[in-house]
Enzyme design. Structure first.
Site, short mmCIF file in Angstrom:
data_model
loop_
_atom_site.label_atom_id
_atom_site.label_comp_id
_atom_site.label_asym_id
_atom_site.label_seq_id
_atom_site.Cartn_x
_atom_site.Cartn_y
_atom_site.Cartn_z
N THR A 1 -1.43 8.18 5.83
CA THR A 1 -0.53 9.16 5.22
C THR A 1 -0.91 10.59 5.63
OG1 THR A 1 0.63 9.62 3.17
CG2 THR A 1 -1.72 9.51 3.02
N TYR B 1 -1.32 13.07 -3.00
CA TYR B 1 -2.24 12.00 -2.59
C TYR B 1 -2.76 12.26 -1.17
CZ TYR B 1 -3.80 7.47 -0.84
OH TYR B 1 -4.53 6.46 -0.25
N LYS C 1 -6.50 13.45 0.40
CA LYS C 1 -7.24 12.76 1.47
C LYS C 1 -7.64 13.76 2.56
CE LYS C 1 -7.28 8.41 0.11
NZ LYS C 1 -8.53 7.89 -0.46
N SER D 1 -6.37 7.57 4.93
CA SER D 1 -5.08 6.88 5.00
C SER D 1 -4.23 7.43 6.13
CB SER D 1 -4.37 7.09 3.67
OG SER D 1 -3.02 6.73 3.78
N1 LIG Z 1 -4.27 -0.09 -0.35
C1 LIG Z 1 -3.70 0.80 0.44
O1 LIG Z 1 -2.52 0.67 0.79
C2 LIG Z 1 -4.49 1.99 0.96
C3 LIG Z 1 -4.04 2.64 2.12
C4 LIG Z 1 -4.76 3.73 2.58
C5 LIG Z 1 -5.88 4.17 1.91
N2 LIG Z 1 -6.29 3.52 0.78
C6 LIG Z 1 -7.47 4.03 0.07
O2 LIG Z 1 -8.44 3.00 0.01
C7 LIG Z 1 -9.20 3.11 -1.20
C8 LIG Z 1 -9.21 1.77 -1.88
O3 LIG Z 1 -7.87 1.35 -2.10
P1 LIG Z 1 -7.51 -0.04 -2.78
O4 LIG Z 1 -6.21 -0.47 -2.22
O5 LIG Z 1 -8.65 -0.96 -2.74
O6 LIG Z 1 -7.24 0.48 -4.25
P2 LIG Z 1 -7.66 -0.16 -5.65
O7 LIG Z 1 -6.98 0.64 -6.70
O8 LIG Z 1 -7.47 -1.64 -5.63
O9 LIG Z 1 -9.23 0.12 -5.66
C9 LIG Z 1 -9.77 1.35 -6.05
C10 LIG Z 1 -10.84 1.04 -7.08
O10 LIG Z 1 -11.43 2.27 -7.49
C11 LIG Z 1 -11.62 2.23 -8.89
N3 LIG Z 1 -11.67 3.62 -9.34
C12 LIG Z 1 -10.68 4.54 -9.38
N4 LIG Z 1 -11.14 5.72 -9.80
C13 LIG Z 1 -12.47 5.56 -10.02
C14 LIG Z 1 -13.51 6.41 -10.47
N5 LIG Z 1 -13.27 7.69 -10.77
N6 LIG Z 1 -14.76 5.91 -10.60
C15 LIG Z 1 -15.02 4.61 -10.30
N7 LIG Z 1 -14.08 3.75 -9.86
C16 LIG Z 1 -12.82 4.22 -9.73
C17 LIG Z 1 -10.46 1.43 -9.42
O11 LIG Z 1 -10.71 0.84 -10.69
C18 LIG Z 1 -10.29 0.38 -8.32
O12 LIG Z 1 -11.07 -0.77 -8.60
C19 LIG Z 1 -8.55 4.24 -2.00
O13 LIG Z 1 -9.31 5.41 -1.80
C20 LIG Z 1 -7.18 4.38 -1.37
O14 LIG Z 1 -6.69 5.69 -1.48
C21 LIG Z 1 -5.62 2.43 0.30
#
Ligand SMILES: NC(=O)c1ccc[n+]([C@@H]2O[C@H](COP(=O)([O-])OP(=O)(O)OC[C@H]3O[C@@H](n4cnc5c(N)ncnc54)[C@H](O)[C@@H]3O)[C@@H](O)[C@H]2O)c1
Length: 336
Positions: A126, A148, A152, A124
């Protein structure tokens, strides 16, 4: 390639599954449905015209993940699974470190045991903390300011070490900026199960009448209109960035860190104006004080991803807003 997508039913994972299919790869999704719905599998099948393999399980279950890697003859993993709410990470750091750092370690052990050593990791913007210069490039110093972001950075460090190990791994670390939008079908999009804390889901709630007002946190930042500036990127562009990163590893790349953004900063007010232009909806809004930890402006330099991955975001703010709104209307009956 056969790719395991941890967190594959989430917002970014589900769109990446479709992008992989389109590029001729075979995605296998693993999710514990902590922050996604089981109905995503059916929706993906409706878009793809055939069912996808979805495994219900936790990434911290090393034995289950190892079996999934062998049973499905996986070549590489894209690791999305994790918790992502910054404020919640401050309140519940142990949950965040256990899931996000513990989850990565468990996954890596399973991969090592199954002889799968190619991974694309969801990081991220971040990790950059307060920007020292803009646009922000990958060699900008890192310095996360919440659990968070710290998690990362720890994950990035672990993966960097693995890329230099005796039996080296192939690693691509993707630093996302602000993913928004949805698949143009309106069937999949961002569906936070709790109260959202990023802008677009809040805009959608206010636009659909589920929130009285959208609070604009900070109207006195040193930006053109006083509101905070971010680099919004359409989730389908982001998904295509994963395919590009994976294919670069397939061509022999050993290690890379890439910003995935558009390179364009947009303020909260600009996003709301684009939303109004794309949907006809005027979002009720009110000024609110700045939130601690928010930076005034951050947007990506995307030169490296363009040069080394041959990837560039193609979709603009209007498309991001129109697609987010289509998904919202189709899924909760919000009125135009
Ligand atoms: N959306 C954003 O703004 C953003 C920005 C930067 C980074 N990210 C990173 O991208 C990744 C995906 O983000 P997203 O927006 O799709 O989030 P999201 O919450 O929609 O998707 C994450 C998925 O992981 C699953 N999950 C969580 N813990 C788990 C575990 N222990 N075992 C199996 N499944 C698990 C959740 O049920 C969910 O379906 C994350 O790592 C997040 O930190 C997201």
């Amino acid at each position: 390639m056969r790719i395991l997508l941890t967190g594959g039913c989430g917002f970014i994972g589900s769109h990446t599954a479709l992008a992989l299919l389109e590029a001729g790869h075979e995605p296998v999704l693993l999710d514990n449905f902590d922050n996604s719905r089981r109905s995503v599998a059916g929706r993906l099948a409706a878009i793809a015209g055939r069912p996808l393999t979805v495994i219900e399980g936790d990434v911290r279950d090393t034995a289950l993940v190892r079996a999934a890697l062998s049973d499905h003859r996986i070549d590489a993993v894209i690791h999305f699974a994790g918790l992502k709410a910054v404020a919640e990470s401050v309140a519940r750091p142990l949950d965040y470190y256990a899931n996000n750092v513990g989850g990565l370690l468990s996954l890596l052990e399973a991969m090592d045991a199954a002889d799968v050593r190619t991974i694309v990791f969801s990081s991220s913007a971040t990790v950059y903390g307060e920007p020292l210069c803009l646009p922000i490039a990958e060699d900008h110093p890192t310095g996360a300011i919440n659990p968070y972001g710290q998690g990362k950075l720890i994950c990035e460090t672990i993966l960097t070490d693995l890329a230099r190990a005796e039996r080296p791994w192939r690693v691509s670390i993707l630093r996302y900026f602000n993913p928004v939008g949805a698949h143009p079908s309106g069937l999949i999009g961002e569906e936070p199960t709790g109260m959202p804390n990023n802008l677009m889901p809040l805009v959608i709630r206010a636009a659909g009448g589920k929130l009285d007002l959208l609070s604009i946190y900070g109207t006195d930042y040193p930006t053109a209109d006083g509101t905070a500036v971010r680099d919004y990127i359409h989730v389908v562009d982001l998904a295509e960035g994963h395919v590009a990163a994976l294919e670069a590893l397939g061509r022999g790349e050993r290690f890379g860190v890439y910003n995935l953004g558009t390179g364009q900063g947009s303020s909260v007010k600009q996003l709301l104006a684009a939303f109004n232009g794309a949907t006809g909806v005027n979002v009720p809004q009110a000024a609110a004080p700045r939130r601690p930890g928010d930076v005034a402006a951050i947007y990506a330099s995307t030169d490296k991803a363009g040069r080394e991955l041959g990837w560039k975001a193609k979709r603009g703010l209007n498309e991001m807003c129109a697609d987010s709104w289509r998904f919202a209307k189709r899924n909760d009956g919000a009125e135009e």
